[in-house]
Write a protein that holds these residues in place. Structure first.
Motif, PDB file in Angstrom:
ATOM      1  N   ASP A   1       9.090 -12.896  10.952  1.00  9.33           N
ATOM      2  CA  ASP A   1       7.911 -12.162  11.440  1.00  9.33           C
ATOM      3  C   ASP A   1       7.802 -10.806  10.749  1.00  9.33           C
ATOM      4  OD1 ASP A   1       7.454 -14.259  13.038  1.00  9.33           O
ATOM      5  OD2 ASP A   1       8.037 -13.281  14.925  1.00  9.33           O
ATOM      6  N   GLU A   2       8.978 -10.158  10.632  1.00  7.97           N
ATOM      7  CA  GLU A   2       8.987  -8.828  10.022  1.00  7.97           C
ATOM      8  C   GLU A   2       8.544  -8.900   8.570  1.00  7.97           C
ATOM      9  OE1 GLU A   2      12.406  -5.490   9.639  1.00  7.97           O
ATOM     10  OE2 GLU A   2      12.288  -6.670  11.480  1.00  7.97           O
ATOM     11  N   LEU A   3       9.057  -9.917   7.868  1.00  8.73           N
ATOM     12  CA  LEU A   3       8.671 -10.107   6.461  1.00  8.73           C
ATOM     13  C   LEU A   3       7.174 -10.321   6.332  1.00  8.73           C
ATOM     14  CD1 LEU A   3      11.321 -12.330   4.674  1.00  8.73           C
ATOM     15  CD2 LEU A   3      10.440 -10.114   3.972  1.00  8.73           C
ATOM     16  N   GLU A   4       6.678 -11.122   7.299  1.00  5.22           N
ATOM     17  CA  GLU A   4       5.259 -11.430   7.245  1.00  5.22           C
ATOM     18  C   GLU A   4       4.438 -10.160   7.465  1.00  5.22           C
ATOM     19  OE1 GLU A   4       3.863 -15.525   8.357  1.00  5.22           O
ATOM     20  OE2 GLU A   4       3.234 -14.343  10.078  1.00  5.22           O
ATOM     21  N   ARG A   5       4.911  -9.345   8.440  1.00  7.49           N
ATOM     22  CA  ARG A   5       4.203  -8.080   8.706  1.00  7.49           C
ATOM     23  C   ARG A   5       4.255  -7.189   7.464  1.00  7.49           C
ATOM     24  NH1 ARG A   5       6.482  -8.316  13.792  1.00  7.49           N
ATOM     25  NH2 ARG A   5       8.189  -6.973  13.161  1.00  7.49           N
ATOM     26  N   THR A   6       5.439  -7.103   6.856  1.00  7.15           N
ATOM     27  CA  THR A   6       5.591  -6.268   5.662  1.00  7.15           C
ATOM     28  C   THR A   6       4.692  -6.760   4.555  1.00  7.15           C
ATOM     29  OG1 THR A   6       7.887  -6.046   6.278  1.00  7.15           O
ATOM     30  CG2 THR A   6       7.295  -5.268   4.101  1.00  7.15           C
ATOM     31  N   TYR A   7       4.655  -8.079   4.430  1.00  9.76           N
ATOM     32  CA  TYR A   7       3.809  -8.660   3.373  1.00  9.76           C
ATOM     33  C   TYR A   7       2.351  -8.274   3.585  1.00  9.76           C
ATOM     34  CZ  TYR A   7       1.204 -11.978   0.665  1.00  9.76           C
ATOM     35  OH  TYR A   7       0.296 -12.523  -0.201  1.00  9.76           O
TER      36      TYR A   7
ATOM     37  N   ARG B   1       1.240  -5.701   5.257  1.00  3.69           N
ATOM     38  CA  ARG B   1       1.058  -4.266   4.990  1.00  3.69           C
ATOM     39  C   ARG B   1       0.945  -4.023   3.498  1.00  3.69           C
ATOM     40  NH1 ARG B   1       4.955  -2.580   8.772  1.00  3.69           N
ATOM     41  NH2 ARG B   1       6.412  -2.177   7.108  1.00  3.69           N
ATOM     42  N   LEU B   2       1.822  -4.716   2.754  1.00  7.25           N
ATOM     43  CA  LEU B   2       1.859  -4.554   1.300  1.00  7.25           C
ATOM     44  C   LEU B   2       0.542  -4.995   0.677  1.00  7.25           C
ATOM     45  CD1 LEU B   2       4.271  -3.536  -0.251  1.00  7.25           C
ATOM     46  CD2 LEU B   2       4.766  -5.885  -0.930  1.00  7.25           C
ATOM     47  N   ALA B   3       0.054  -6.138   1.182  1.00  6.23           N
ATOM     48  CA  ALA B   3      -1.210  -6.647   0.648  1.00  6.23           C
ATOM     49  C   ALA B   3      -2.326  -5.650   0.930  1.00  6.23           C
ATOM     50  CB  ALA B   3      -1.529  -8.006   1.264  1.00  6.23           C
ATOM     51  N   GLY B   4      -2.290  -5.076   2.143  1.00  7.29           N
ATOM     52  CA  GLY B   4      -3.294  -4.071   2.511  1.00  7.29           C
ATOM     53  C   GLY B   4      -3.187  -2.852   1.610  1.00  7.29           C
ATOM     54  N   ALA B   5      -1.935  -2.413   1.377  1.00  7.23           N
ATOM     55  CA  ALA B   5      -1.722  -1.229   0.547  1.00  7.23           C
ATOM     56  C   ALA B   5      -2.205  -1.478  -0.871  1.00  7.23           C
ATOM     57  CB  ALA B   5      -0.238  -0.863   0.533  1.00  7.23           C
ATOM     58  N   GLN B   6      -1.940  -2.703  -1.350  1.00  3.74           N
ATOM     59  CA  GLN B   6      -2.351  -3.043  -2.707  1.00  3.74           C
ATOM     60  C   GLN B   6      -3.872  -3.003  -2.836  1.00  3.74           C
ATOM     61  OE1 GLN B   6      -0.842  -6.793  -3.950  1.00  3.74           O
ATOM     62  NE2 GLN B   6      -0.375  -6.048  -5.987  1.00  3.74           N
ATOM     63  N   GLU B   7      -4.498  -3.533  -1.803  1.00  2.00           N
ATOM     64  CA  GLU B   7      -5.958  -3.550  -1.783  1.00  2.00           C
ATOM     65  C   GLU B   7      -6.491  -2.121  -1.819  1.00  2.00           C
ATOM     66  OE1 GLU B   7      -9.373  -5.981  -1.596  1.00  2.00           O
ATOM     67  OE2 GLU B   7      -7.273  -6.366  -2.010  1.00  2.00           O
ATOM     68  N   GLN B   8      -5.815  -1.246  -1.031  1.00  2.00           N
ATOM     69  CA  GLN B   8      -6.223   0.147  -0.977  1.00  2.00           C
ATOM     70  C   GLN B   8      -6.034   0.823  -2.327  1.00  2.00           C
ATOM     71  OE1 GLN B   8      -4.126   2.227   2.066  1.00  2.00           O
ATOM     72  NE2 GLN B   8      -5.710   1.736   3.550  1.00  2.00           N
ATOM     73  N   LEU B   9      -4.888   0.498  -2.943  1.00  2.05           N
ATOM     74  CA  LEU B   9      -4.567   1.071  -4.248  1.00  2.05           C
ATOM     75  C   LEU B   9      -5.645   0.697  -5.247  1.00  2.05           C
ATOM     76  CD1 LEU B   9      -2.096   2.668  -5.111  1.00  2.05           C
ATOM     77  CD2 LEU B   9      -1.198   0.581  -6.117  1.00  2.05           C
ATOM     78  N   LEU B  10      -6.011  -0.561  -5.170  1.00  2.00           N
ATOM     79  CA  LEU B  10      -7.032  -1.088  -6.065  1.00  2.00           C
ATOM     80  C   LEU B  10      -8.315  -0.282  -5.902  1.00  2.00           C
ATOM     81  CD1 LEU B  10      -6.810  -3.843  -7.676  1.00  2.00           C
ATOM     82  CD2 LEU B  10      -8.466  -4.677  -6.060  1.00  2.00           C
ATOM     83  N   GLN B  11      -8.687  -0.087  -4.638  1.00  2.00           N
ATOM     84  CA  GLN B  11      -9.919   0.618  -4.344  1.00  2.00           C
ATOM     85  C   GLN B  11      -9.800   2.081  -4.764  1.00  2.00           C
ATOM     86  OE1 GLN B  11     -12.462  -0.933  -3.694  1.00  2.00           O
ATOM     87  NE2 GLN B  11     -13.870   0.729  -3.270  1.00  2.00           N
ATOM     88  N   SER B  12      -8.626   2.689  -4.492  1.00  2.00           N
ATOM     89  CA  SER B  12      -8.537   4.117  -4.758  1.00  2.00           C
ATOM     90  C   SER B  12      -8.427   4.377  -6.256  1.00  2.00           C
ATOM     91  CB  SER B  12      -7.370   4.757  -4.006  1.00  2.00           C
ATOM     92  OG  SER B  12      -6.179   4.178  -4.400  1.00  2.00           O
ATOM     93  N   GLU B  13      -7.812   3.444  -6.987  1.00  6.29           N
ATOM     94  CA  GLU B  13      -7.769   3.607  -8.444  1.00  6.29           C
ATOM     95  C   GLU B  13      -9.192   3.565  -8.990  1.00  6.29           C
ATOM     96  OE1 GLU B  13      -5.951   4.212 -11.064  1.00  6.29           O
ATOM     97  OE2 GLU B  13      -6.871   3.161 -12.733  1.00  6.29           O
ATOM     98  N   LYS B  14      -9.970   2.648  -8.409  1.00  7.14           N
ATOM     99  CA  LYS B  14     -11.342   2.527  -8.856  1.00  7.14           C
ATOM    100  C   LYS B  14     -12.097   3.826  -8.557  1.00  7.14           C
ATOM    101  CE  LYS B  14     -14.970  -0.727  -7.922  1.00  7.14           C
ATOM    102  NZ  LYS B  14     -15.181  -2.081  -7.476  1.00  7.14           N
ATOM    103  N   MET B  15     -11.871   4.344  -7.346  1.00  4.66           N
ATOM    104  CA  MET B  15     -12.555   5.576  -6.974  1.00  4.66           C
ATOM    105  C   MET B  15     -12.099   6.730  -7.862  1.00  4.66           C
ATOM    106  SD  MET B  15     -14.773   4.969  -4.964  1.00  4.66           S
ATOM    107  CE  MET B  15     -15.333   3.481  -4.257  1.00  4.66           C
ATOM    108  N   ALA B  16     -10.781   6.752  -8.166  1.00  9.14           N
ATOM    109  CA  ALA B  16     -10.264   7.826  -9.008  1.00  9.14           C
ATOM    110  C   ALA B  16     -10.900   7.757 -10.387  1.00  9.14           C
ATOM    111  CB  ALA B  16      -8.746   7.718  -9.116  1.00  9.14           C
ATOM    112  N   SER B  17     -11.006   6.532 -10.918  1.00  8.26           N
ATOM    113  CA  SER B  17     -11.608   6.427 -12.257  1.00  8.26           C
ATOM    114  C   SER B  17     -13.064   6.819 -12.180  1.00  8.26           C
ATOM    115  CB  SER B  17     -11.498   5.020 -12.839  1.00  8.26           C
ATOM    116  OG  SER B  17     -10.694   4.218 -12.073  1.00  8.26           O
ATOM    117  N   ILE B  18     -13.712   6.479 -11.071  1.00 11.94           N
ATOM    118  CA  ILE B  18     -15.111   6.865 -10.934  1.00 11.94           C
ATOM    119  C   ILE B  18     -15.215   8.391 -10.886  1.00 11.94           C
ATOM    120  CG2 ILE B  18     -17.055   6.885  -9.329  1.00 11.94           C
ATOM    121  CD1 ILE B  18     -16.557   3.985  -8.842  1.00 11.94           C
TER     122      ILE B  18
END
Ligand SMILES: Nc1ncnc2c1ncn2[C@@H]1O[C@H](COP(=O)(O)OP(=O)(O)O)[C@@H](O)[C@H]1O
Ligand SMILES: [Mg+2]
Length: 407
Positions: free
Chosen positions: A129-135, A137-154
């Motif tokens: 369960d913990e691994l799944e939660r971490t996964y 969170r990680l997926a969410g963080a990655q998505e955020q990173l993706l978005q924020s990198e895009k915003m930063a480049s913009i």
């Protein structure tokens, strides 16, 4: 051996076997009482209740672990088994056996302490369960990173885009000023013609009108006016296009399904956005082959193009050429961005897609562009190929399946 001797022999064999097995066993008398309990059964019974009590009562308590429904099930099917949780915190696997046919009425019960196993299972489940939660969170963080990198480049691009917009707005504004003067002159001229026509002898005003026409520069105005209008319209169109490109570029459509898109259109509008960063350094050449519509998230693929274009521009120190090409190869379409820049040393070629790998000074490089591009392209079931020669240049090729494989 006589038959009696044989029966005695086997009875003692079986009692010995039941006594020796590590599993707790209770043999029941026809009245339902405990006829025989082996040592493990006695030990388990004692564990159920640490307060001292007489053995018969303890064994009875052990037997009481069998759920009522288990007896019926075992009588019907011959056997029942299941896990039972005791008050003392143990998990016991219980097996109930009921004889049938010539063994009708005979019953015995086995108990197996599986507390350790079930604790391990619980722990495994918890870790899972913990691994799944971490996964997640990680997926969410990655998505955020993706978005924020895009915003930063913009953000980085915003300054350039502002300049790009300011320029046409500037000349449209000055053109409007000129147009106002032109219109005033034209009105004055019309007025003069009107006065002349209204007079008794219009022909007498000819020279005067000619002189005024010259003074107001009417011939020049007539030649310049359409050009001014065209230029202004072009300026406005350019601004509109930049704004549209920006809008298309920043469009967040991650959860939408992929749609067939025109990759060249995406490449061109992305080029428009980064043009300000490239125009002083690079000549852009285009070798576009036939391209089918490619099923993708266009805004994400545009982000890949933007990363590649910016990298290409940054790789060129003074002046160079960026060559954009595209084509189709069987079921796959490709777009390439090639530069005549510094190139990538062979020993670091394997690291350029790593997150945070950058050779650029802080503020210029984040090391995320290619990592994110890689992820986007991977999600599209495609790949990014690189070819580079130190000191000569680099080619990145984005290869995508024309149609996404069906899930
Ligand atoms: N076209 C290119 N020419 C030379 N080097 C490149 C090129 N594209 C990428 N690289 C190398 O790969 C590194 C990682 O690129 P990227 O992930 O876009 O991060 P960043 O551009 O922020 O450094 C760059 O720092 C550079 O060393
Ligand atoms: Mg980059």
């Amino acid at each position: 051996m006589t038959e009696d001797e044989l029966v005695d022999y086997w009875s003692s064999q079986m009692l010995w076997a039941i006594g020796a097995t590590p599993m707790a066993v209770l043999l029941l008398a026809p009245d339902g009482g405990v006829a025989f309990a082996n040592d493990p059964a006695r030990r388990l019974a004692a564990q159920l209740d640490p307060a001292p009590a007489d053995e018969a009562r303890l064994l009875h308590r052990l037997l009481a672990l069998v759920p009522d429904t288990a007896w019926d099930a075992a009588c019907g099917a011959g056997h029942w088994s299941g896990d039972v949780h005791t008050m003392a915190g143990l998990t016991v696997e219980v097996g109930v056996y009921c004889g049938r046919g010539e063994h009708e009425g005979r019953r015995f019960v086995t108990f197996n302490d599986v507390s350790a196993r079930s604790a391990r299972e619980r722990e495994l489940q918890q870790r899972h369960d913990e691994l799944e939660r971490t996964y997640k969170r990680l997926a969410g963080a990655q998505e955020q990173l993706l978005q924020s990198e895009k915003m930063a480049s913009i953000g980085q691009l915003a300054a350039g885009v502002a300049h790009e917009i300011n320029n046409p707005i500037g000349y449209v504004h000055s053109n409007l000023g000129t147009l106002r003067e032109y219109v005033a002159s034209l009105f004055a001229m019309i007025e003069a013609y009107g006065t002349a026509i209204a007079s008794p002898d219009p022909a007498a005003h000819r020279d005067e009108l000619r002189a005024q026409r010259e003074k107001l520069d009417i011939d020049f105005i007539l030649g310049d006016l359409p050009q001014l209008l065209d230029e202004s319209r072009e300026g406005i169109e350019r601004v509109t296009r930049i704004v549209q490109d920006l809008k298309e570029f920043s469009h967040v459509g991650r959860n939408e399904t992929m749609r067939p898109a025109d990759l060249v259109k995406g490449l061109e509008s992305t080029l428009n956005i980064v043009w300000n960063d490239l125009k002083y350094k690079a000549k852009v050449e285009k070798i576009y082959g036939d391209m089918p519509a490619v099923e993708c998230h266009a805004s994400e693929i545009n982000q890949v193009f933007m990363n590649l274009l910016i990298n290409a521009g940054q790789a060129i120190a003074e002046r160079g050429v960026i060559t954009l090409a595209c084509g189709v190869d069987g079921e796959e379409a490709w777009v390439s961005v090639a530069d005549t820049g510094c190139g990538i040393p062979e020993e670091t070629l394997g690291r350029i897609f790593d997150p945070f790998y950058t050779t650029k000074p802080i503020g210029r490089g984040t090391g995320l562009g290619l990592a994110i591009s890689y992820r986007i392209v991977e999600k599209h079931h495609g790949r990014i190929e690189v070819e580079s020669r130190l000191g000569q240049g680099t080619t990145f090729r984005v290869v995508l399946p024309v149609r996404q494989p069906t899930a």
